[in-house]
Design an enzyme around this catalytic site. Structure first.
Site, PDB file in Angstrom:
ATOM      1  N   SER A 150     -20.842 -21.081  35.461  1.00  0.00           N
ATOM      2  CA  SER A 150     -19.921 -21.315  36.570  1.00  0.00           C
ATOM      3  C   SER A 150     -18.992 -20.126  36.726  1.00  0.00           C
ATOM      4  CB  SER A 150     -19.077 -22.572  36.317  1.00  0.00           C
ATOM      5  OG  SER A 150     -18.092 -22.734  37.319  1.00  0.00           O
ATOM      6  N   TYR A 161     -13.030 -26.475  30.653  1.00  0.00           N
ATOM      7  CA  TYR A 161     -14.328 -26.278  31.302  1.00  0.00           C
ATOM      8  C   TYR A 161     -14.635 -24.781  31.423  1.00  0.00           C
ATOM      9  CZ  TYR A 161     -17.748 -26.227  35.149  1.00  0.00           C
ATOM     10  OH  TYR A 161     -18.834 -25.991  35.948  1.00  0.00           O
TER      11      TYR A 161
END
Length: 266
Positions: A150, A161
């Site tokens: 990501s 994350y």
């Protein structure tokens, strides 16, 4: 958006494992691979993956079957690979698409339990999967591993994350060096914000308070500001990049993380 063009038979005779195949990017990748002739093992912890595999099998020529497994632990990853090898005999390509933000908030507002859950969801699912996939590829002296990372490694309001996906990037780079001598390529894509239907299986709690909604809106605005194209991508655009890296057209690419985020490099 322009139409997405498929390449019939691009993956015919290829045995491909796709994790996170019940929804989102993983599901769209599975559809494209099925339409391009792959034999598929579709993996998810949700039982809806079985229905999706049966649906694809009705209209596609390759062998398609499904496995339910929790990839946040080693046992789930090993079960996934064992069942895939029992059905397909080999794994030529592995696409590890499990992961996703659970909470959206400033780092100091995370509990220690929430931080661990984010790392388990978005790093260990890939780490365990790759560890299980690798021995068979080494034995056959060929294979391709594609991890889904990501550009949120440079994002706000989801530091755990971001750290997990930074780990996926490091895993991809380091393993590519180890695996190259065995004829194995290891690459990744780094999606940006991606439009998708409402999730059947929520990643986490829906923002309830005005404060939580504001934190999430900050992510949306940063995503749009960081994209040179000023928009979210589509699931089909993410799948196109992943299947390119999986194909023979990308045979001289390894160790790379390809941002697919409208110009946002993460």
């Amino acid at each position: 958006m322009d139409s997405i063009y498929f390449h019939p038979n691009r993956f015919s005779h290829s045995n491909v494992l796709v994790t996170g195949a019940a929804q989102g990017i993983g599901k769209t990748v599975a559809l494209r691979l099925a339409l391009e002739g792959a034999n598929l093992a579709l993996v998810d912890r949700d039982a809806s993956v079985h229905e999706y595999a049966a649906e694809l099998q009705q209209s596609c020529t390759g062998k398609i079957f499904s496995v339910t497994a929790d990839l946040e632990n080693w046992e789930g990853a090993q079960t996934m690979v064992d069942e895939t090898l029992s059905q397909l005999n080999s794994i030529d390509i592995a696409i590890n698409a499990v992961g996703g933000t659970i909470w959206a908030k400033p780092f100091e507002r995370y509990s220690d339990e929430e931080i661990i859950r984010e790392i388990d969801r978005s790093l260990f699912t890939t780490l365990w999967s790759v560890r299980a996939e690798l021995p068979g590829m080494i034995e056959q002296q060929k294979g391709t591993i594609i991890n889904v990372s990501s550009v949120a490694t440079a994002g706000i309001n989801r530091v755990p994350y971001a750290a997990a996906k930074g780990g996926v990037n490091a895993l991809t780079s380091a393993l590519a060096r180890e695996a190259a001598s065995h004829g194995i390529r290891v690459v990744a894509t780094a999606p940006g914000g991606t439009l998708a239907p409402a999730r059947d299986i929520p990643r986490g709690p829906v923002p309830q308070s005005d404060e939580e909604r504001a934190w999430y809106q900050d992510i949306v605005e940063q995503t749009l500001d960081s994209s040179l194209m000023g928009r979210y991508g589509t699931l089909e655009e993410q799948a196109a990049a992943i299947t390119f890296l999986a194909s023979k057209e990308a045979s001289y690419i390894t160790g790379s993380v390809l941002p697919v985020a409208g110009g946002d490099q993460g």
